[in-house]
Design a protein around this motif. Structure first.
Motif, PDB file in Angstrom:
ATOM      1  N   PRO A  23       1.140  -1.457  -0.173  1.00 38.91           N
ATOM      2  CA  PRO A  23       0.023  -0.041   0.121  1.00 38.91           C
ATOM      3  C   PRO A  23       0.654   1.276   0.184  1.00 38.91           C
ATOM      4  O   PRO A  23       2.049   1.174   0.453  1.00 38.91           O
ATOM      5  CB  PRO A  23      -1.069  -0.052   1.379  1.00 38.91           C
ATOM      6  CG  PRO A  23      -0.073  -1.112   2.054  1.00 38.91           C
ATOM      7  CD  PRO A  23       0.687  -2.027   1.384  1.00 38.91           C
ATOM      8  N   TYR A  24       0.238   2.264  -0.564  1.00 43.13           N
ATOM      9  CA  TYR A  24       1.025   3.791  -0.665  1.00 43.13           C
ATOM     10  C   TYR A  24      -0.029   4.617  -0.687  1.00 43.13           C
ATOM     11  O   TYR A  24      -1.236   4.361  -1.313  1.00 43.13           O
ATOM     12  CB  TYR A  24       1.983   3.603  -1.788  1.00 43.13           C
ATOM     13  CG  TYR A  24       1.574   3.769  -3.370  1.00 43.13           C
ATOM     14  CD1 TYR A  24       1.045   4.904  -4.143  1.00 43.13           C
ATOM     15  CD2 TYR A  24       1.263   2.348  -3.644  1.00 43.13           C
ATOM     16  CE1 TYR A  24       0.367   4.529  -5.252  1.00 43.13           C
ATOM     17  CE2 TYR A  24       0.837   2.334  -5.112  1.00 43.13           C
ATOM     18  CZ  TYR A  24       0.418   3.352  -5.760  1.00 43.13           C
ATOM     19  OH  TYR A  24      -0.063   3.111  -7.009  1.00 43.13           O
ATOM     20  N   PRO A  25       0.108   5.968  -0.221  1.00 36.99           N
ATOM     21  CA  PRO A  25      -0.818   6.904  -0.245  1.00 36.99           C
ATOM     22  C   PRO A  25      -1.180   7.521  -1.782  1.00 36.99           C
ATOM     23  O   PRO A  25      -0.210   7.591  -2.763  1.00 36.99           O
ATOM     24  CB  PRO A  25      -0.067   7.963   0.767  1.00 36.99           C
ATOM     25  CG  PRO A  25       1.508   7.719   0.545  1.00 36.99           C
ATOM     26  CD  PRO A  25       1.521   6.186   0.429  1.00 36.99           C
ATOM     27  N   VAL A  26      -2.143   7.888  -2.061  1.00 37.03           N
ATOM     28  CA  VAL A  26      -2.710   8.463  -3.132  1.00 37.03           C
ATOM     29  C   VAL A  26      -3.597   9.785  -2.850  1.00 37.03           C
ATOM     30  O   VAL A  26      -4.523   9.636  -2.215  1.00 37.03           O
ATOM     31  CB  VAL A  26      -3.640   7.390  -3.750  1.00 37.03           C
ATOM     32  CG1 VAL A  26      -4.095   8.048  -5.072  1.00 37.03           C
ATOM     33  CG2 VAL A  26      -2.983   6.023  -4.113  1.00 37.03           C
TER      34      VAL A  26
END
Length: 244
Positions: A237-240
């Protein structure tokens, strides 16, 4: 010899009395010493005969006692014990699933309870083996319950045999009958010990099957989890940012 010595004066007095009672013209010349010796000899002979009779009576009683000691017990419970023991052995032979034969058990156990599943095994095969393990565990419990029920039925016969053997042992007329009754009591005890071992085997088998099923289920769950997760790179997961 003392009784004979005490009889000698009495015999002498009786002899003299008989001589005194006879008329003068009828007096017979009798040798008192010879008469006493004859009477003493007759007394000794009678005592000897009495001793021989007593000895013969003692020997007869001894032979009768030996005959009673050698008399066999007209009762045999071994066949009845074998029949009841064979009933539990038949239940063990009829057990399904994992057999009590060591070689066959090793093969079935290696197939149904593997330490690690191969990567190429299908899901259908996993489900099929899981069902077979469930059936084996159920059969183990069924066999244990059947043996318990048969042992409970055999107790009534064992109590009857025990009562009869105790009565025969108490009424035994000789050593051989008492020994035979004791041997049959020991046979009954050995039969009950074997039956208890059979019952313990079936109970332990049911427990072992359940523990093996749980271990195989854990390994199956691990394999299914590995397949679900896959062998590629997991998602990171990574921030968008949607709006500036």
């Amino acid at each position: 010899m003392k009784p004979l010595t005490r009889l000698a004066p009495v015999v002498m007095l009786l002899t003299l009395g008989l001589l005194a009672l006879q008329p003068a013209n009828a007096v017979t010349v009798i040798d008192p010493t010879n008469l006493v010796q004859n009477i003493l000899t007759a007394v000794r002979t009678m005592e000897m005969i009495n001793n021989q009779v007593s000895q013969l009576q003692n020997e007869t009683q001894m032979l009768l006692n030996q005959a009673r000691n050698l008399a066999k017990l007209d009762y045999n419970a071994v066949n009845r014990l074998r029949v009841t023991l064979a009933s539990t052995e038949r239940l063990l032979a009829e057990a399904q699933g994992l057999a009590f034969d060591v070689q066959r058990l090793d093969r079935e156990f290696a197939r149904l309870y593997p330490a690690e599943y191969a990567s190429g095994i299908s899901g259908q095969r996993l489900a099929q083996e899981a069902r077979e393990r469930w059936r084996s565990g159920l059969d183990g419990l069924h066999t244990a319950l059947r043996v318990q029920a048969q042992v409970a039925q055999n107790l009534a016969l064992d109590e009857s045999v025990l009562s009869e053997l105790v009565q025969l042992s108490q009424a035994a007329g000789g050593a051989l009958q008492a020994t035979q009754a004791t041997n049959q009591l020991l046979a009954l005890q050995a039969k009950q010990s074997i039956q208890a071992q059979q019952l313990q085997i079936t109970q332990n088998r049911a427990i072992a099957l359940e523990l093996a099923r749980q271990a195989a289920a854990a390994e199956e769950a691990r394999e299914l989890r590995r397949r679900f997760m896959g062998s590629g790179t997991p998602y990171t997961p990574y921030p968008v940012q949607f709006y500036r």
